[in-house]
Motif scaffolding. Sequence first.
Motif, PDB file in Angstrom:
ATOM      1  N   TYR A  24       0.863  -1.174   0.000  1.00  0.00           N
ATOM      2  CA  TYR A  24       0.000   0.000   0.000  1.00  0.00           C
ATOM      3  C   TYR A  24       0.905   1.231   0.000  1.00  0.00           C
ATOM      4  O   TYR A  24       1.849   1.328   0.787  1.00  0.00           O
ATOM      5  CB  TYR A  24      -0.911   0.039   1.221  1.00  0.00           C
ATOM      6  CG  TYR A  24      -1.864   1.211   1.199  1.00  0.00           C
ATOM      7  CD1 TYR A  24      -3.039   1.166   0.454  1.00  0.00           C
ATOM      8  CD2 TYR A  24      -1.570   2.377   1.912  1.00  0.00           C
ATOM      9  CE1 TYR A  24      -3.903   2.250   0.421  1.00  0.00           C
ATOM     10  CE2 TYR A  24      -2.434   3.470   1.880  1.00  0.00           C
ATOM     11  CZ  TYR A  24      -3.592   3.405   1.131  1.00  0.00           C
ATOM     12  OH  TYR A  24      -4.428   4.480   1.083  1.00  0.00           O
ATOM     13  N   TYR A  25       0.586   2.188  -0.894  1.00  0.00           N
ATOM     14  CA  TYR A  25       1.397   3.394  -1.040  1.00  0.00           C
ATOM     15  C   TYR A  25       0.637   4.587  -0.472  1.00  0.00           C
ATOM     16  O   TYR A  25      -0.564   4.748  -0.721  1.00  0.00           O
ATOM     17  CB  TYR A  25       1.728   3.633  -2.512  1.00  0.00           C
ATOM     18  CG  TYR A  25       2.685   2.594  -3.066  1.00  0.00           C
ATOM     19  CD1 TYR A  25       4.056   2.860  -3.147  1.00  0.00           C
ATOM     20  CD2 TYR A  25       2.218   1.354  -3.498  1.00  0.00           C
ATOM     21  CE1 TYR A  25       4.941   1.907  -3.644  1.00  0.00           C
ATOM     22  CE2 TYR A  25       3.088   0.396  -3.995  1.00  0.00           C
ATOM     23  CZ  TYR A  25       4.449   0.674  -4.062  1.00  0.00           C
ATOM     24  OH  TYR A  25       5.323  -0.274  -4.544  1.00  0.00           O
ATOM     25  N   ASP A  26       1.347   5.402   0.297  1.00  0.00           N
ATOM     26  CA  ASP A  26       0.695   6.542   0.944  1.00  0.00           C
ATOM     27  C   ASP A  26       0.522   7.704  -0.022  1.00  0.00           C
ATOM     28  O   ASP A  26       0.753   7.569  -1.234  1.00  0.00           O
ATOM     29  CB  ASP A  26       1.470   6.959   2.193  1.00  0.00           C
ATOM     30  CG  ASP A  26       2.867   7.482   1.869  1.00  0.00           C
ATOM     31  OD1 ASP A  26       3.181   7.729   0.678  1.00  0.00           O
ATOM     32  OD2 ASP A  26       3.674   7.632   2.817  1.00  0.00           O
ATOM     33  N   SER A  53      -4.662   6.242   7.212  1.00  0.00           N
ATOM     34  CA  SER A  53      -5.198   7.566   6.919  1.00  0.00           C
ATOM     35  C   SER A  53      -4.063   8.572   7.066  1.00  0.00           C
ATOM     36  O   SER A  53      -3.091   8.332   7.795  1.00  0.00           O
ATOM     37  CB  SER A  53      -6.339   7.917   7.878  1.00  0.00           C
ATOM     38  OG  SER A  53      -5.856   8.087   9.197  1.00  0.00           O
ATOM     39  N   ARG A  54      -4.218   9.655   6.381  1.00  0.00           N
ATOM     40  CA  ARG A  54      -3.177  10.684   6.410  1.00  0.00           C
ATOM     41  C   ARG A  54      -2.999  11.236   7.811  1.00  0.00           C
ATOM     42  O   ARG A  54      -1.872  11.530   8.235  1.00  0.00           O
ATOM     43  CB  ARG A  54      -3.559  11.803   5.436  1.00  0.00           C
ATOM     44  CG  ARG A  54      -2.487  12.875   5.288  1.00  0.00           C
ATOM     45  CD  ARG A  54      -2.846  13.785   4.155  1.00  0.00           C
ATOM     46  NE  ARG A  54      -1.804  14.770   3.927  1.00  0.00           N
ATOM     47  CZ  ARG A  54      -1.795  15.643   2.908  1.00  0.00           C
ATOM     48  NH1 ARG A  54      -2.816  15.631   2.048  1.00  0.00           N
ATOM     49  NH2 ARG A  54      -0.822  16.504   2.763  1.00  0.00           N
ATOM     50  N   GLU A  55      -4.112  11.347   8.541  1.00  0.00           N
ATOM     51  CA  GLU A  55      -4.049  11.928   9.873  1.00  0.00           C
ATOM     52  C   GLU A  55      -3.469  10.946  10.894  1.00  0.00           C
ATOM     53  O   GLU A  55      -2.640  11.306  11.735  1.00  0.00           O
ATOM     54  CB  GLU A  55      -5.441  12.362  10.329  1.00  0.00           C
ATOM     55  CG  GLU A  55      -6.069  13.483   9.520  1.00  0.00           C
ATOM     56  CD  GLU A  55      -6.587  13.019   8.167  1.00  0.00           C
ATOM     57  OE1 GLU A  55      -6.782  11.776   8.007  1.00  0.00           O
ATOM     58  OE2 GLU A  55      -6.778  13.853   7.282  1.00  0.00           O
ATOM     59  N   ARG A  56      -3.892   9.706  10.833  1.00  0.00           N
ATOM     60  CA  ARG A  56      -3.501   8.727  11.840  1.00  0.00           C
ATOM     61  C   ARG A  56      -2.353   7.820  11.414  1.00  0.00           C
ATOM     62  O   ARG A  56      -1.752   7.141  12.236  1.00  0.00           O
ATOM     63  CB  ARG A  56      -4.702   7.858  12.204  1.00  0.00           C
ATOM     64  CG  ARG A  56      -5.849   8.651  12.806  1.00  0.00           C
ATOM     65  CD  ARG A  56      -6.991   7.722  13.187  1.00  0.00           C
ATOM     66  NE  ARG A  56      -8.109   8.453  13.755  1.00  0.00           N
ATOM     67  CZ  ARG A  56      -9.233   7.878  14.178  1.00  0.00           C
ATOM     68  NH1 ARG A  56      -9.366   6.569  14.062  1.00  0.00           N
ATOM     69  NH2 ARG A  56     -10.200   8.621  14.682  1.00  0.00           N
TER      70      ARG A  56
END
Length: 411
Positions: A24-26, A53-56
Amino acid sequence: MEKEIEPNTEAIHKDTATKTEWQYYDEHCNPVHLSKVVHKDKPLIFIYPFSYSRERGLSTKKIKTIELRGWEKIKDVPTPLRSGDKIKLTAGSPKYLMSFLYKAFPDVEKLVIDKSGKSRFSQKSITFGYQDFDNAIKAIGKETRSYETRRKTAIANSLSKVTSKVEGRKTKLSKGGISHYLSFYSDDISLSSEDLDSILSLISLAPAANISVTENFIQTKDKINVAYLDDVIEKFKSLLKVKNDNEKDWQAFFEKHGWILANIFPFQVVMREREAYVGGKTIGNKEGRVVDFLFQNGFRDNYALLEIKTHNKSLIKSRPYREPDTYAIHDDLSGAISQCLDQKNTFLTDMGQKYSVLDPKVILVSGMKSKLNESQSNCFELTRANQKNVEIVTFDELLEKIIGLKDILKS
Protein backbone atom coordinates in the motif's frame (compact mmCIF):
# COMPACT_ATOMS: atom_id res chain seq x y z
CA MET A 1 9.16 1.37 -18.21
CA GLU A 2 7.55 0.84 -14.83
CA LYS A 3 3.93 1.83 -14.36
CA GLU A 4 3.54 5.02 -12.38
CA ILE A 5 2.11 4.43 -8.91
CA GLU A 6 -0.82 6.52 -7.76
CA PRO A 7 -0.96 7.79 -4.17
CA ASN A 8 -3.16 6.04 -1.55
CA THR A 9 -3.49 2.86 -3.56
CA GLU A 10 -2.43 -0.76 -3.49
CA ALA A 11 -0.01 -1.76 -6.22
CA ILE A 12 2.43 -4.53 -7.15
CA HIS A 13 5.70 -3.99 -5.37
CA LYS A 14 7.54 -7.15 -6.37
CA ASP A 15 6.77 -9.78 -8.98
CA THR A 16 8.94 -12.92 -9.15
CA ALA A 17 8.62 -16.38 -10.65
CA THR A 18 7.11 -17.78 -7.45
CA LYS A 19 4.95 -14.95 -6.07
CA THR A 20 3.56 -11.43 -6.46
CA GLU A 21 3.68 -8.94 -3.58
CA TRP A 22 1.42 -5.93 -3.16
CA GLN A 23 2.21 -2.86 -1.09
CA TYR A 24 0.00 0.00 0.00
CA TYR A 25 1.40 3.39 -1.04
CA ASP A 26 0.69 6.54 0.94
CA GLU A 27 -0.10 10.04 -0.32
CA HIS A 28 3.59 10.53 -1.20
CA CYS A 29 3.62 7.26 -3.16
CA ASN A 30 5.83 5.63 -0.56
CA PRO A 31 5.22 1.95 0.26
CA VAL A 32 4.02 1.77 3.88
CA HIS A 33 2.60 -1.75 4.26
CA LEU A 34 2.83 -5.19 2.66
CA SER A 35 -0.87 -5.83 1.95
CA LYS A 36 -0.99 -9.23 0.21
CA VAL A 37 1.10 -11.97 -1.36
CA VAL A 38 -0.20 -14.30 -4.10
CA HIS A 39 1.92 -17.38 -4.74
CA LYS A 40 2.38 -18.66 -8.28
CA ASP A 41 3.95 -22.03 -7.51
CA LYS A 42 1.10 -23.17 -5.23
CA PRO A 43 -2.53 -22.21 -4.48
CA LEU A 44 -1.81 -19.91 -1.56
CA ILE A 45 -2.70 -16.29 -0.78
CA PHE A 46 -1.68 -14.15 2.20
CA ILE A 47 -3.59 -11.04 3.24
CA TYR A 48 -2.21 -8.62 5.86
CA PRO A 49 -5.11 -6.47 7.10
CA PHE A 50 -4.46 -2.81 7.92
CA SER A 51 -5.93 0.66 7.80
CA TYR A 52 -4.27 3.89 6.77
CA SER A 53 -5.20 7.57 6.92
CA ARG A 54 -3.18 10.68 6.41
CA GLU A 55 -4.05 11.93 9.87
CA ARG A 56 -3.50 8.73 11.84
CA GLY A 57 -1.00 6.95 9.65
CA LEU A 58 -0.77 3.15 9.50
CA SER A 59 -2.47 0.80 11.95
CA THR A 60 -2.64 -2.97 11.75
CA LYS A 61 -5.67 -5.06 12.69
CA LYS A 62 -6.18 -7.59 15.46
CA ILE A 63 -5.88 -10.35 12.87
CA LYS A 64 -2.41 -9.78 11.48
CA THR A 65 -2.53 -12.48 8.79
CA ILE A 66 -5.28 -14.09 6.71
CA GLU A 67 -4.06 -17.19 4.89
CA LEU A 68 -6.17 -18.58 2.05
CA ARG A 69 -5.19 -22.13 1.06
CA GLY A 70 -6.42 -23.75 -2.14
CA TRP A 71 -7.04 -20.66 -4.32
CA GLU A 72 -4.64 -19.39 -6.95
CA LYS A 73 -6.15 -15.96 -7.60
CA ILE A 74 -8.20 -13.46 -5.60
CA LYS A 75 -11.04 -13.67 -8.13
CA ASP A 76 -11.33 -17.41 -7.45
CA VAL A 77 -12.02 -16.87 -3.74
CA PRO A 78 -15.77 -17.35 -2.92
CA THR A 79 -17.84 -14.21 -2.40
CA PRO A 80 -18.45 -14.73 1.37
CA LEU A 81 -14.74 -13.91 1.71
CA ARG A 82 -14.41 -11.45 -1.12
CA SER A 83 -15.88 -8.14 -2.26
CA GLY A 84 -14.74 -7.36 -5.80
CA ASP A 85 -10.99 -7.84 -5.96
CA LYS A 86 -10.50 -7.49 -2.21
CA ILE A 87 -10.73 -9.93 0.67
CA LYS A 88 -13.24 -8.46 3.11
CA LEU A 89 -14.43 -9.79 6.47
CA THR A 90 -15.74 -6.52 7.88
CA ALA A 91 -19.27 -6.54 6.49
CA GLY A 92 -22.37 -8.77 6.54
CA SER A 93 -22.26 -12.22 8.06
CA PRO A 94 -18.43 -12.47 8.14
CA LYS A 95 -18.39 -9.37 10.36
CA TYR A 96 -20.64 -11.05 12.96
CA LEU A 97 -18.51 -14.19 12.85
CA MET A 98 -15.26 -12.28 13.34
CA SER A 99 -16.75 -10.23 16.17
CA PHE A 100 -17.65 -13.45 17.97
CA LEU A 101 -14.20 -14.95 17.38
CA TYR A 102 -12.47 -11.85 18.76
CA LYS A 103 -14.37 -12.25 22.04
CA ALA A 104 -13.97 -16.03 22.23
CA PHE A 105 -10.27 -15.93 21.28
CA PRO A 106 -8.91 -12.56 22.48
CA ASP A 107 -5.29 -13.45 21.58
CA VAL A 108 -5.92 -14.63 18.03
CA GLU A 109 -3.60 -13.14 15.40
CA LYS A 110 -3.95 -15.45 12.40
CA LEU A 111 -6.94 -16.72 10.42
CA VAL A 112 -6.57 -19.57 7.93
CA ILE A 113 -9.28 -20.58 5.45
CA ASP A 114 -8.44 -23.95 3.87
CA LYS A 115 -10.44 -24.89 0.78
CA SER A 116 -10.33 -28.62 1.47
CA GLY A 117 -8.81 -28.85 4.95
CA LYS A 118 -10.17 -29.34 8.44
CA SER A 119 -10.98 -26.77 11.10
CA ARG A 120 -8.63 -26.30 14.05
CA PHE A 121 -8.74 -23.70 16.81
CA SER A 122 -6.04 -22.41 19.15
CA GLN A 123 -5.63 -19.19 21.10
CA LYS A 124 -3.29 -17.59 18.54
CA SER A 125 -4.44 -19.18 15.30
CA ILE A 126 -7.83 -20.25 13.89
CA THR A 127 -8.09 -22.55 10.88
CA PHE A 128 -11.42 -23.03 9.11
CA GLY A 129 -12.13 -25.73 6.59
CA TYR A 130 -13.98 -23.67 3.99
CA GLN A 131 -17.11 -25.82 4.24
CA ASP A 132 -17.30 -25.16 7.99
CA PHE A 133 -16.74 -21.46 7.40
CA ASP A 134 -19.43 -21.35 4.73
CA ASN A 135 -21.91 -23.19 6.96
CA ALA A 136 -21.33 -20.67 9.74
CA ILE A 137 -21.82 -17.75 7.34
CA LYS A 138 -25.05 -19.23 5.97
CA ALA A 139 -26.38 -19.86 9.50
CA ILE A 140 -25.63 -16.27 10.51
CA GLY A 141 -27.25 -14.96 7.33
CA LYS A 142 -30.38 -17.03 7.96
CA GLU A 143 -30.72 -15.71 11.50
CA THR A 144 -30.09 -12.13 10.36
CA ARG A 145 -32.84 -12.36 7.73
CA SER A 146 -35.20 -14.03 10.22
CA TYR A 147 -34.57 -11.29 12.77
CA GLU A 148 -35.16 -8.61 10.15
CA THR A 149 -38.49 -10.22 9.21
CA ARG A 150 -39.57 -10.44 12.85
CA ARG A 151 -38.49 -6.86 13.48
CA LYS A 152 -40.58 -5.53 10.57
CA THR A 153 -43.53 -7.69 11.66
CA ALA A 154 -43.30 -6.38 15.22
CA ILE A 155 -43.23 -2.77 14.01
CA ALA A 156 -46.20 -3.29 11.68
CA ASN A 157 -48.27 -5.08 14.33
CA SER A 158 -47.51 -2.39 16.89
CA LEU A 159 -48.50 0.44 14.52
CA SER A 160 -51.64 -1.38 13.34
CA LYS A 161 -53.02 -1.05 16.88
CA VAL A 162 -52.88 2.76 16.73
CA THR A 163 -53.69 3.45 13.07
CA SER A 164 -55.79 1.79 10.39
CA LYS A 165 -53.32 2.95 7.75
CA VAL A 166 -50.86 0.22 8.72
CA GLU A 167 -51.90 -3.42 8.39
CA GLY A 168 -50.75 -6.07 10.83
CA ARG A 169 -48.57 -8.87 9.54
CA LYS A 170 -48.21 -12.59 10.07
CA THR A 171 -44.90 -14.37 9.50
CA LYS A 172 -45.16 -17.74 7.78
CA LEU A 173 -43.69 -20.65 9.70
CA SER A 174 -41.79 -22.74 7.16
CA LYS A 175 -40.83 -26.40 7.35
CA GLY A 176 -38.10 -27.03 9.87
CA GLY A 177 -38.73 -23.66 11.53
CA ILE A 178 -39.66 -25.07 14.92
CA SER A 179 -36.81 -27.58 15.11
CA HIS A 180 -34.39 -24.85 14.03
CA TYR A 181 -35.70 -22.48 16.71
CA LEU A 182 -35.59 -25.12 19.45
CA SER A 183 -32.02 -26.07 18.51
CA PHE A 184 -30.84 -22.87 20.21
CA TYR A 185 -32.17 -23.96 23.62
CA SER A 186 -30.97 -26.49 26.16
CA ASP A 187 -33.05 -29.45 27.35
CA ASP A 188 -33.52 -27.67 30.68
CA ILE A 189 -36.67 -25.73 29.79
CA SER A 190 -39.73 -24.57 31.68
CA LEU A 191 -43.00 -24.62 29.75
CA SER A 192 -46.12 -22.73 30.75
CA SER A 193 -49.61 -23.97 29.95
CA GLU A 194 -49.72 -21.31 27.21
CA ASP A 195 -46.53 -22.78 25.67
CA LEU A 196 -48.04 -26.25 25.70
CA ASP A 197 -51.31 -25.03 24.22
CA SER A 198 -49.35 -23.41 21.37
CA ILE A 199 -47.39 -26.60 20.68
CA LEU A 200 -50.52 -28.76 20.71
CA SER A 201 -52.39 -26.32 18.48
CA LEU A 202 -49.56 -26.54 15.94
CA ILE A 203 -49.77 -30.34 16.01
CA SER A 204 -53.54 -30.13 15.47
CA LEU A 205 -52.96 -28.03 12.33
CA ALA A 206 -50.75 -30.69 10.76
CA PRO A 207 -52.43 -33.19 8.40
CA ALA A 208 -52.87 -36.57 10.10
CA ALA A 209 -50.87 -38.23 7.32
CA ASN A 210 -47.86 -36.10 8.25
CA ILE A 211 -47.85 -37.21 11.89
CA SER A 212 -45.94 -40.41 12.50
CA VAL A 213 -47.19 -41.95 15.75
CA THR A 214 -43.90 -43.52 16.70
CA GLU A 215 -42.58 -44.41 20.13
CA ASN A 216 -40.59 -41.17 20.03
CA PHE A 217 -43.77 -39.20 19.27
CA ILE A 218 -45.59 -40.82 22.18
CA GLN A 219 -42.65 -40.26 24.52
CA THR A 220 -42.46 -36.63 23.40
CA LYS A 221 -46.17 -36.17 24.07
CA ASP A 222 -45.67 -37.70 27.52
CA LYS A 223 -42.78 -35.30 28.17
CA ILE A 224 -45.01 -32.37 27.21
CA ASN A 225 -47.69 -33.64 29.59
CA VAL A 226 -45.13 -34.09 32.37
CA ALA A 227 -43.83 -30.55 31.85
CA TYR A 228 -47.41 -29.26 31.98
CA LEU A 229 -48.11 -31.23 35.16
CA ASP A 230 -44.92 -29.90 36.73
CA ASP A 231 -46.22 -26.39 36.11
CA VAL A 232 -49.66 -27.27 37.54
CA ILE A 233 -48.08 -28.88 40.62
CA GLU A 234 -45.89 -25.84 41.21
CA LYS A 235 -48.90 -23.50 41.05
CA PHE A 236 -50.93 -25.84 43.30
CA LYS A 237 -48.16 -25.83 45.91
CA SER A 238 -47.87 -22.05 45.77
CA LEU A 239 -51.60 -21.73 46.53
CA LEU A 240 -51.16 -24.11 49.47
CA LYS A 241 -48.63 -21.69 50.97
CA VAL A 242 -51.19 -18.88 51.24
CA LYS A 243 -52.18 -18.32 54.88
CA ASN A 244 -55.52 -16.57 54.38
CA ASP A 245 -58.70 -18.03 52.88
CA ASN A 246 -58.07 -17.79 49.13
CA GLU A 247 -61.27 -19.44 47.88
CA LYS A 248 -61.54 -17.25 44.78
CA ASP A 249 -57.96 -18.10 43.79
CA TRP A 250 -58.71 -21.81 44.12
CA GLN A 251 -61.87 -21.44 42.06
CA ALA A 252 -59.94 -19.66 39.29
CA PHE A 253 -57.24 -22.34 39.40
CA PHE A 254 -59.72 -25.21 39.13
CA GLU A 255 -61.66 -23.46 36.39
CA LYS A 256 -58.47 -23.25 34.33
CA HIS A 257 -57.54 -26.86 35.10
CA GLY A 258 -61.00 -28.41 35.24
CA TRP A 259 -59.66 -31.91 34.54
CA ILE A 260 -58.37 -32.05 38.16
CA LEU A 261 -61.90 -31.86 39.53
CA ALA A 262 -63.30 -34.09 36.77
CA ASN A 263 -60.90 -36.84 37.87
CA ILE A 264 -62.58 -36.96 41.27
CA PHE A 265 -65.66 -38.55 39.72
CA PRO A 266 -65.79 -42.28 38.94
CA PHE A 267 -67.67 -41.52 35.70
CA GLN A 268 -67.26 -39.09 32.82
CA VAL A 269 -68.40 -35.56 33.57
CA VAL A 270 -68.47 -32.22 31.77
CA MET A 271 -68.13 -28.91 33.57
CA ARG A 272 -71.28 -26.95 32.85
CA GLU A 273 -70.73 -23.77 34.82
CA ARG A 274 -68.66 -22.05 37.50
CA GLU A 275 -70.58 -20.38 40.35
CA ALA A 276 -73.82 -21.86 39.06
CA TYR A 277 -77.18 -20.72 40.44
CA VAL A 278 -79.04 -23.74 41.81
CA GLY A 279 -82.23 -22.02 42.99
CA GLY A 280 -83.66 -20.85 46.33
CA LYS A 281 -84.38 -17.19 45.65
CA THR A 282 -87.08 -15.57 47.73
CA ILE A 283 -89.91 -13.47 46.32
CA GLY A 284 -87.58 -10.49 46.76
CA ASN A 285 -85.00 -12.14 44.45
CA LYS A 286 -82.59 -12.75 47.34
CA GLU A 287 -80.89 -15.65 49.11
CA GLY A 288 -80.26 -17.64 45.90
CA ARG A 289 -77.91 -20.61 46.27
CA VAL A 290 -74.75 -20.69 44.19
CA VAL A 291 -72.51 -23.74 43.92
CA ASP A 292 -68.85 -23.30 42.97
CA PHE A 293 -68.92 -25.80 40.08
CA LEU A 294 -71.78 -27.60 38.37
CA PHE A 295 -70.95 -30.76 36.42
CA GLN A 296 -73.10 -32.92 34.16
CA ASN A 297 -72.45 -36.59 33.51
CA GLY A 298 -71.44 -37.93 30.11
CA PHE A 299 -74.94 -39.19 29.33
CA ARG A 300 -76.47 -35.78 30.09
CA ASP A 301 -79.07 -37.37 32.39
CA ASN A 302 -77.83 -36.22 35.80
CA TYR A 303 -75.79 -33.51 37.51
CA ALA A 304 -73.10 -33.23 40.16
CA LEU A 305 -72.47 -30.32 42.51
CA LEU A 306 -68.97 -29.46 43.68
CA GLU A 307 -68.18 -27.00 46.45
CA ILE A 308 -64.67 -25.61 46.95
CA LYS A 309 -63.49 -24.28 50.30
CA THR A 310 -59.81 -23.70 51.06
CA HIS A 311 -56.86 -25.70 52.33
CA ASN A 312 -56.88 -23.62 55.52
CA LYS A 313 -60.28 -24.89 56.64
CA SER A 314 -60.12 -27.28 59.59
CA LEU A 315 -61.45 -30.83 59.33
CA ILE A 316 -61.31 -32.07 62.91
CA LYS A 317 -61.34 -30.20 66.22
CA SER A 318 -57.99 -29.91 67.97
CA ARG A 319 -59.20 -31.19 71.36
CA PRO A 320 -60.70 -34.66 71.83
CA TYR A 321 -64.44 -34.88 72.26
CA ARG A 322 -63.78 -37.83 74.51
CA GLU A 323 -60.37 -38.74 75.82
CA PRO A 324 -58.04 -40.07 74.67
CA ASP A 325 -58.63 -40.28 70.91
CA THR A 326 -62.21 -39.52 69.91
CA TYR A 327 -62.44 -36.27 67.96
CA ALA A 328 -65.46 -34.40 66.61
CA ILE A 329 -65.54 -32.81 63.19
CA HIS A 330 -64.74 -29.11 63.08
CA ASP A 331 -67.38 -26.44 62.56
CA ASP A 332 -65.68 -25.58 59.22
CA LEU A 333 -66.41 -29.06 57.94
CA SER A 334 -69.89 -29.52 59.47
CA GLY A 335 -70.93 -26.10 58.17
CA ALA A 336 -69.62 -26.92 54.67
CA ILE A 337 -71.50 -30.26 54.67
CA SER A 338 -74.71 -28.50 55.69
CA GLN A 339 -74.17 -25.95 52.91
CA CYS A 340 -73.70 -28.74 50.35
CA LEU A 341 -76.85 -30.56 51.50
CA ASP A 342 -78.82 -27.33 51.31
CA GLN A 343 -77.56 -26.70 47.77
CA LYS A 344 -78.51 -30.21 46.72
CA ASN A 345 -81.99 -29.95 48.21
CA THR A 346 -82.59 -26.56 46.61
CA PHE A 347 -81.32 -27.82 43.26
CA LEU A 348 -83.66 -30.82 43.36
CA THR A 349 -86.64 -28.67 44.43
CA ASP A 350 -86.18 -25.75 42.03
CA MET A 351 -84.42 -27.36 39.06
CA GLY A 352 -85.60 -30.96 39.24
CA GLN A 353 -88.67 -30.34 37.08
CA LYS A 354 -86.80 -28.28 34.49
CA TYR A 355 -83.70 -30.45 34.04
CA SER A 356 -82.93 -34.15 34.09
CA VAL A 357 -81.99 -34.48 37.75
CA LEU A 358 -82.11 -37.75 39.70
CA ASP A 359 -79.95 -37.82 42.80
CA PRO A 360 -77.05 -35.44 42.05
CA LYS A 361 -73.68 -36.35 43.49
CA VAL A 362 -72.23 -33.73 45.84
CA ILE A 363 -68.49 -33.31 46.42
CA LEU A 364 -66.82 -31.02 48.94
CA VAL A 365 -63.15 -30.07 48.61
CA SER A 366 -61.78 -28.70 51.87
CA GLY A 367 -58.88 -28.82 54.31
CA MET A 368 -55.65 -30.80 54.53
CA LYS A 369 -55.61 -34.37 55.81
CA SER A 370 -51.83 -34.19 56.28
CA LYS A 371 -52.37 -31.70 59.15
CA LEU A 372 -54.18 -34.33 61.24
CA ASN A 373 -52.54 -36.61 63.77
CA GLU A 374 -53.21 -40.34 63.66
CA SER A 375 -56.26 -40.27 65.96
CA GLN A 376 -57.75 -37.24 64.19
CA SER A 377 -57.13 -38.92 60.83
CA ASN A 378 -58.96 -42.06 61.98
CA CYS A 379 -61.96 -40.03 63.14
CA PHE A 380 -61.98 -38.09 59.86
CA GLU A 381 -61.97 -41.32 57.83
CA LEU A 382 -64.83 -42.75 59.89
CA THR A 383 -66.82 -39.56 59.35
CA ARG A 384 -66.07 -39.51 55.64
CA ALA A 385 -66.94 -43.18 55.15
CA ASN A 386 -70.30 -42.70 56.84
CA GLN A 387 -71.16 -39.47 55.05
CA LYS A 388 -73.36 -40.88 52.28
CA ASN A 389 -74.69 -37.69 50.76
CA VAL A 390 -71.52 -35.58 50.51
CA GLU A 391 -68.18 -36.96 49.35
CA ILE A 392 -65.28 -35.17 51.05
CA VAL A 393 -61.92 -34.71 49.33
CA THR A 394 -58.98 -32.80 50.79
CA PHE A 395 -56.60 -30.50 48.91
CA ASP A 396 -53.52 -32.60 49.64
CA GLU A 397 -55.34 -35.67 48.28
CA LEU A 398 -55.98 -33.76 45.03
CA LEU A 399 -52.30 -32.85 44.87
CA GLU A 400 -51.32 -36.49 45.35
CA LYS A 401 -53.59 -37.44 42.43
CA ILE A 402 -51.78 -34.98 40.14
CA ILE A 403 -48.33 -36.15 41.30
CA GLY A 404 -49.41 -39.76 40.81
CA LEU A 405 -50.51 -39.01 37.26
CA LYS A 406 -47.17 -37.34 36.54
CA ASP A 407 -45.28 -40.37 37.94
CA ILE A 408 -47.25 -42.71 35.67
CA LEU A 409 -46.36 -40.62 32.60
CA LYS A 410 -42.70 -40.46 33.62
CA SER A 411 -42.48 -44.23 34.07
